[in-house]
Scaffold this motif. Structure first.
Motif, PDB file in Angstrom:
ATOM      1  N   SER A  80       0.826  -1.209   0.000  1.00  0.00           N
ATOM      2  CA  SER A  80       0.000   0.000   0.000  1.00  0.00           C
ATOM      3  C   SER A  80       0.859   1.257   0.000  1.00  0.00           C
ATOM      4  O   SER A  80       0.546   2.246  -0.672  1.00  0.00           O
ATOM      5  CB  SER A  80      -0.925   0.010   1.229  1.00  0.00           C
ATOM      6  N   PHE A  81       1.963   1.217   0.746  1.00  0.00           N
ATOM      7  CA  PHE A  81       2.873   2.369   0.787  1.00  0.00           C
ATOM      8  C   PHE A  81       3.433   2.669  -0.598  1.00  0.00           C
ATOM      9  O   PHE A  81       3.434   3.811  -1.052  1.00  0.00           O
ATOM     10  CB  PHE A  81       4.011   2.097   1.775  1.00  0.00           C
ATOM     11  N   PHE A  82       3.913   1.629  -1.273  1.00  0.00           N
ATOM     12  CA  PHE A  82       4.519   1.845  -2.586  1.00  0.00           C
ATOM     13  C   PHE A  82       3.471   2.201  -3.640  1.00  0.00           C
ATOM     14  O   PHE A  82       3.762   2.963  -4.566  1.00  0.00           O
ATOM     15  CB  PHE A  82       5.332   0.627  -3.012  1.00  0.00           C
ATOM     16  N   ASP A  83       2.248   1.672  -3.488  1.00  0.00           N
ATOM     17  CA  ASP A  83       1.171   2.071  -4.401  1.00  0.00           C
ATOM     18  C   ASP A  83       0.867   3.556  -4.241  1.00  0.00           C
ATOM     19  O   ASP A  83       0.667   4.277  -5.223  1.00  0.00           O
ATOM     20  CB  ASP A  83      -0.094   1.245  -4.143  1.00  0.00           C
ATOM     21  N   GLY A  84       0.843   4.009  -2.984  1.00  0.00           N
ATOM     22  CA  GLY A  84       0.603   5.430  -2.729  1.00  0.00           C
ATOM     23  C   GLY A  84       1.711   6.293  -3.277  1.00  0.00           C
ATOM     24  O   GLY A  84       1.472   7.377  -3.832  1.00  0.00           O
ATOM     25  N   LEU A  85       2.951   5.822  -3.134  1.00  0.00           N
ATOM     26  CA  LEU A  85       4.093   6.557  -3.666  1.00  0.00           C
ATOM     27  C   LEU A  85       4.025   6.632  -5.186  1.00  0.00           C
ATOM     28  O   LEU A  85       4.304   7.683  -5.789  1.00  0.00           O
ATOM     29  CB  LEU A  85       5.384   5.860  -3.227  1.00  0.00           C
ATOM     30  N   LYS A  86       3.616   5.543  -5.799  1.00  0.00           N
ATOM     31  CA  LYS A  86       3.488   5.522  -7.261  1.00  0.00           C
ATOM     32  C   LYS A  86       2.407   6.502  -7.720  1.00  0.00           C
ATOM     33  O   LYS A  86       2.565   7.199  -8.721  1.00  0.00           O
ATOM     34  CB  LYS A  86       3.146   4.101  -7.710  1.00  0.00           C
ATOM     35  N   ASP A  87       1.298   6.558  -6.953  1.00  0.00           N
ATOM     36  CA  ASP A  87       0.224   7.492  -7.303  1.00  0.00           C
ATOM     37  C   ASP A  87       0.693   8.936  -7.202  1.00  0.00           C
ATOM     38  O   ASP A  87       0.338   9.777  -8.037  1.00  0.00           O
ATOM     39  CB  ASP A  87      -0.978   7.277  -6.380  1.00  0.00           C
ATOM     40  N   LEU A  88       1.500   9.229  -6.168  1.00  0.00           N
ATOM     41  CA  LEU A  88       2.029  10.583  -6.021  1.00  0.00           C
ATOM     42  C   LEU A  88       2.961  10.941  -7.177  1.00  0.00           C
ATOM     43  O   LEU A  88       2.916  12.060  -7.704  1.00  0.00           O
ATOM     44  CB  LEU A  88       2.783  10.713  -4.686  1.00  0.00           C
TER      45      LEU A  88
END
Length: 230
Positions: A80-88
């Motif tokens: 979830s952390f890396f998905d959020g980072l990718k979205d940013l």
């Protein structure tokens, strides 16, 4: 029941981030975990280490549960952390291209696929990455010219299509040998003139080809939100 396993390279990168956030060197982490520094180096590089070493590294990084790296809750949190980072990161790119939209792209790897692409699009836009060598750019340009010429051919027989596909396949192989990959995308558009009145819009499929260095993997292309036909 489906078991989610964290990619070793992603886990290694996460462990490195946690270590650096604690201002620990690899040597210090190895000492805290009572393992060899090569074990830490392999782990952070996404290479396998034995179960006991994984447990020791987890505890040395501050996790109370020595089996944290296999814990589904931990894995979900990291993903979830890396998905959020990718979205940013994606939002940052979108903000840099306010007049563009993203469309899905796919590798163009066979001459038959290239011939099909030329047969279904009504107009095409080409992008040749400036980082390519001059020799590669020339081959890329010849590929683009061939596709464009093929778009102007109407009702050619099957035998001719096979010949076109073979030629295109040869150019694609040459591009791969020079360290370049080709990506394609299409977008259905409607165009109309200001003075058309009740006339229906002109529907057409616009194609996009991007030729980039092989170390760049594209899943989407940025294309202009609006376009005008000459």
């Amino acid at each position: 029941m489906t078991t989610t396993v964290l990619d070793p390279k992603l886990l290694g990168f996460w462990a490195r981030c946690v270590r650096e956030a604690q201002h620990l060197s690899q040597e210090a982490l190895a000492a805290n975990a009572s393992v060899n520094i090569r074990t830490i180096q392999r782990f952070e590089a996404g290479q396998p280490i034995n179960v006991m070493s994984r447990r020791a590294v987890a505890k040395a990084l501050g996790y109370k549960n020595p089996d944290t790296f296999e814990d589904p809750q931990f894995i979900t949190g990291v993903l979830s952390f890396f998905d959020g980072l990718k979205d940013l990161q994606q939002k940052g790119l979108d903000d840099q291209h306010p007049d563009h939209v993203r469309i899905d792209a796919q590798p163009l790897v066979t001459g038959d696929a290239a011939a099909h692409f030329a047969g279904v699009v009504n107009a095409v836009s080409f992008t040749i990455d400036p980082a390519l060598t001059d020799e590669t750019k020339q081959v890329a340009a010849s590929f683009c010219d061939y596709v464009q010429d093929l778009m102007d051919v109407d009702d050619f027989p099957v035998s001719s299509r096979l010949g076109f596909a073979k030629d295109l396949d040869g150019v694609l192989q040459e591009l791969r040998g020079l360290g370049a990959n080709v990506y394609s995308a299409t977008r259905d558009r409607k165009f109309r003139g200001a003075d058309w009145g009740d006339k229906p819009s002109w529907e057409m499929t616009v194609g996009y080809l991007a030729i980039v260095p092989a170390d760049r993997e594209l899943t989407q292309l940025y294309i202009p939100r609006r376009m005008k036909l000459a």
